[in-house]
Write a protein that holds these residues in place. Structure first.
Motif, PDB file in Angstrom:
ATOM      1  N   PRO A   4       0.814  -1.243  -0.029  1.00  0.00           N
ATOM      2  CA  PRO A   4       0.008   0.066  -0.077  1.00  0.00           C
ATOM      3  C   PRO A   4       0.714   1.147   0.040  1.00  0.00           C
ATOM      4  CG  PRO A   4      -0.668  -1.552   1.651  1.00  0.00           C
ATOM      5  CD  PRO A   4       0.679  -2.175   1.038  1.00  0.00           C
ATOM      6  N   PRO A   5       0.447   2.377  -0.670  1.00  0.00           N
ATOM      7  CA  PRO A   5      -0.715   2.405  -1.130  1.00  0.00           C
ATOM      8  C   PRO A   5      -1.050   1.863  -2.751  1.00  0.00           C
ATOM      9  CG  PRO A   5       0.537   4.388  -1.513  1.00  0.00           C
ATOM     10  CD  PRO A   5       1.146   3.409  -0.715  1.00  0.00           C
ATOM     11  N   ASP A   6       0.019   1.542  -3.374  1.00  0.00           N
ATOM     12  CA  ASP A   6      -0.194   1.216  -4.682  1.00  0.00           C
ATOM     13  C   ASP A   6      -0.584  -0.354  -4.582  1.00  0.00           C
ATOM     14  OD1 ASP A   6       1.242   3.086  -5.841  1.00  0.00           O
ATOM     15  OD2 ASP A   6       3.189   2.070  -5.370  1.00  0.00           O
ATOM     16  N   HIS A   7      -0.588  -1.035  -3.777  1.00  0.00           N
ATOM     17  CA  HIS A   7      -1.436  -2.585  -3.665  1.00  0.00           C
ATOM     18  C   HIS A   7      -2.597  -2.000  -3.607  1.00  0.00           C
ATOM     19  CE1 HIS A   7      -3.055  -5.856  -1.518  1.00  0.00           C
ATOM     20  NE2 HIS A   7      -2.363  -6.417  -2.217  1.00  0.00           N
ATOM     21  N   THR A   8      -3.200  -1.154  -2.914  1.00  0.00           N
ATOM     22  CA  THR A   8      -4.418  -0.871  -2.589  1.00  0.00           C
ATOM     23  C   THR A   8      -5.145  -0.447  -3.888  1.00  0.00           C
ATOM     24  OG1 THR A   8      -4.017  -0.115  -0.188  1.00  0.00           O
ATOM     25  CG2 THR A   8      -6.196   0.568  -1.239  1.00  0.00           C
ATOM     26  N   ARG A   9      -4.450   0.550  -4.652  1.00  0.00           N
ATOM     27  CA  ARG A   9      -4.824   0.853  -6.103  1.00  0.00           C
ATOM     28  C   ARG A   9      -5.128  -0.083  -6.790  1.00  0.00           C
ATOM     29  NH1 ARG A   9      -1.495   2.352 -10.000  1.00  0.00           N
ATOM     30  NH2 ARG A   9       0.291   2.515  -8.713  1.00  0.00           N
ATOM     31  N   LEU A  10      -4.035  -0.826  -6.997  1.00  0.00           N
ATOM     32  CA  LEU A  10      -4.249  -1.997  -8.033  1.00  0.00           C
ATOM     33  C   LEU A  10      -5.266  -3.077  -7.728  1.00  0.00           C
ATOM     34  CD1 LEU A  10      -0.432  -2.581  -8.609  1.00  0.00           C
ATOM     35  CD2 LEU A  10      -2.303  -1.419 -10.343  1.00  0.00           C
ATOM     36  N   ARG A  41      -7.933  -2.526  -6.084  1.00  0.00           N
ATOM     37  CA  ARG A  41      -9.194  -2.260  -6.539  1.00  0.00           C
ATOM     38  C   ARG A  41      -9.683  -2.140  -7.868  1.00  0.00           C
ATOM     39  NH1 ARG A  41      -8.155   3.083  -5.206  1.00  0.00           N
ATOM     40  NH2 ARG A  41      -8.384   2.760  -2.921  1.00  0.00           N
ATOM     41  N   VAL A  42      -8.795  -2.338  -8.679  1.00  0.00           N
ATOM     42  CA  VAL A  42      -9.036  -2.384 -10.262  1.00  0.00           C
ATOM     43  C   VAL A  42      -9.477  -3.952 -10.362  1.00  0.00           C
ATOM     44  CG1 VAL A  42      -8.400  -2.361 -12.604  1.00  0.00           C
ATOM     45  CG2 VAL A  42      -7.734  -0.640 -10.939  1.00  0.00           C
ATOM     46  N   GLY A  70      -9.231   0.744 -16.630  1.00  0.00           N
ATOM     47  CA  GLY A  70      -8.585   1.287 -15.501  1.00  0.00           C
ATOM     48  C   GLY A  70      -7.227   2.005 -15.871  1.00  0.00           C
ATOM     49  N   GLU A 104      -5.705   4.663 -13.263  1.00  0.00           N
ATOM     50  CA  GLU A 104      -5.694   3.567 -11.901  1.00  0.00           C
ATOM     51  C   GLU A 104      -4.659   2.891 -12.147  1.00  0.00           C
ATOM     52  OE1 GLU A 104     -10.546   3.668 -10.789  1.00  0.00           O
ATOM     53  OE2 GLU A 104      -9.604   2.251 -12.272  1.00  0.00           O
ATOM     54  N   ARG A 151      -0.835   2.903 -14.072  1.00  0.00           N
ATOM     55  CA  ARG A 151      -0.140   4.372 -14.301  1.00  0.00           C
ATOM     56  C   ARG A 151       0.733   4.185 -15.319  1.00  0.00           C
ATOM     57  NH1 ARG A 151       0.524   6.332  -7.787  1.00  0.00           N
ATOM     58  NH2 ARG A 151      -1.871   6.875  -7.699  1.00  0.00           N
TER      59      ARG A 151
END
Length: 410
Positions: free
Chosen positions: A97-103, A105-106, A225, A230, A232
């Protein structure tokens, strides 16, 4: 490895390459739990073998998965030549996280229990078709005829992949699974890089095709995404697809294959399952516990962590042995080494990890294993192995069978 905790005559530390370890690592795990449950390697890594330690590390947010934050690489050869190392650093399996959370979510909507429940009828049909094909032969290889093609087809359809050469894709995926191993020699790194290049080219072409042919599938969702920002970069998109494609079937192959071998070696439990289809869900949990499809997971200490009188320093790489934790009698009692399809606490196994990095595809893997194993043993209740020593894939982390030849019986 050098030991840091133990009593009495301590056994030599676990050597993944030791003869017999691939076929049956559990006696060595038992010795590690009893005498050297916390080990430090000569590279500074930690290995943990008891359930309590493993569960805590998996769930503690002070441990991450991004190995760029590790003080030393996981394998001696990993970072000597970055040009030869395989890609994949931005895959959800390798970021915190936060990259893990973002990915997540997709990707996560495609793998919720409700979403994968819609695949039940398709999975059952694929299993029936696979068993129809082998019935006239009276024999089969559980791996080649069922354990591989089922999850491979399911993840391909879930992603919405265009057609490809199955055996070539399987070979690339199998080689890429080796990137998770604790030891990789230079020749292995070369093979992994070649497989990574080939798989990347295939996925890049698949994404281009999918942009021209959008559908209700995961590739289309990932592309959307990316368009929303989402995801990047193109590399981040490619890494997610490759991970989903590889992890989406490699681990389930091991679950079905290892599970069937366990049943064949325990005929009373096999007979129990044949006679009670209401046992399927509990049986899969016990098979996951008894012989985990993923034997080790890795974490990186993001800060100094006190683990019951042991300080794991920030930057330390920690390998937690899921296979050992799942057989720990301190958690599963004196019968921890026994296969018991009615075990009430089997669901407490750690085979799918824990914490924020708990396996995204766990619901799908469970449904596939229940369908495949349940249908196989009930259609062929007299099934038996044709060898006492089926060949293993030689992996330490994604440990599974290369082949499992069986006779289907009368």
């Amino acid at each position: 490895m050098s030991d840091v905790e133990g009593t009495g005559d301590r056994p030599s530390a676990l050597d993944p390459g030791e003869a017999g370890t691939s076929a049956d690592p559990y006696p060595r795990y038992r010795a590690m739990r009893e005498e050297m449950p916390r080990q430090r390697t000569d590279m500074g890594h930690w290995s943990l073998f008891r359930y309590a330690d493993v569960a805590r590390v998996l769930r503690d947010p002070r441990f991450g998965v991004d190995e760029r934050r590790a003080a030393t690489p996981r394998t001696r050869f990993a970072d000597r030549d970055p040009q030869r190392a395989p890609r994949g650093r931005s895959a959800i399996l390798n970021v915190d996280p936060p990259d893990h959370t973002r990915l997540r979510r997709v990707v996560a909507p495609a793998f919720t229990p409700r979403a994968v429940d819609r695949l039940r009828s398709r999975i059952a049909r694929l299993v029936d078709e696979a068993l129809d094909r082998v019935t006239p032969r009276g024999e089969m290889d559980v791996i080649a005829d069922l354990a591989f093609p089922l999850p491979f087809t399911v993840i391909s359809e879930l992603l919405g992949m265009p057609g490809g050469e199955r055996e070539e894709l399987r070979r690339w995926a199998h080689v890429l699974a080796g990137t998770l191993e604790p030891v990789t020699d230079p020749a292995g790194l070369d093979a992994q890089r070649e497989a990574s290049d080939a798989m990347t080219a295939f996925v890049r072409d698949a994404l281009a095709w999918k942009r021209r042919h959008p559908a209700d599938d995961l590739l289309t969702a990932l592309l959307a995404g990316a368009d929303r920002g989402e995801l990047r970069s193109e590399q981040e998109l490619l890494d997610q697809v490759i991970l989903l494609y590889v992890a989406g079937h490699e681990t389930t192959v091991n679950l079905i294959g290892n599970g069937m071998l366990a049943l064949l070696r325990h005929p009373a439990q096999l007979e129990r399952l044949v006679g009670d289809d209401g046992l399927d869900a509990d049986a899969v949990e016990e098979l996951l516990r008894y012989d985990a499809p993923v034997q080790f997971s890795r974490r990186v200490a993001l800060e100094d962590v006190d683990l019951d009188e042991l300080t794991i320093e920030a930057g330390s790489l920690v390998l937690v042995c899921l296979g050992s934790a799942n057989r720990d009698p301190d958690r599963f009692g004196p019968t921890a080494d026994d296969l018991d399809l009615g075990r009430r606490d089997a669901g407490l196994h750690l085979s799918f990890g824990g914490g924020v990095h708990h396996c995204l595809g766990s619901s799908l893997a469970r449904i596939e294993a229940r369908a495949a194993i349940g249908a196989l043993v009930r259609r062929f209740p007299a099934i038996e192995a044709t060898t006492d020593d089926p060949p293993w894939n030689g992996r330490v982390v994604l440990r599974g069978l290369d082949r499992l030849p069986v006779r289907l019986g009368p």
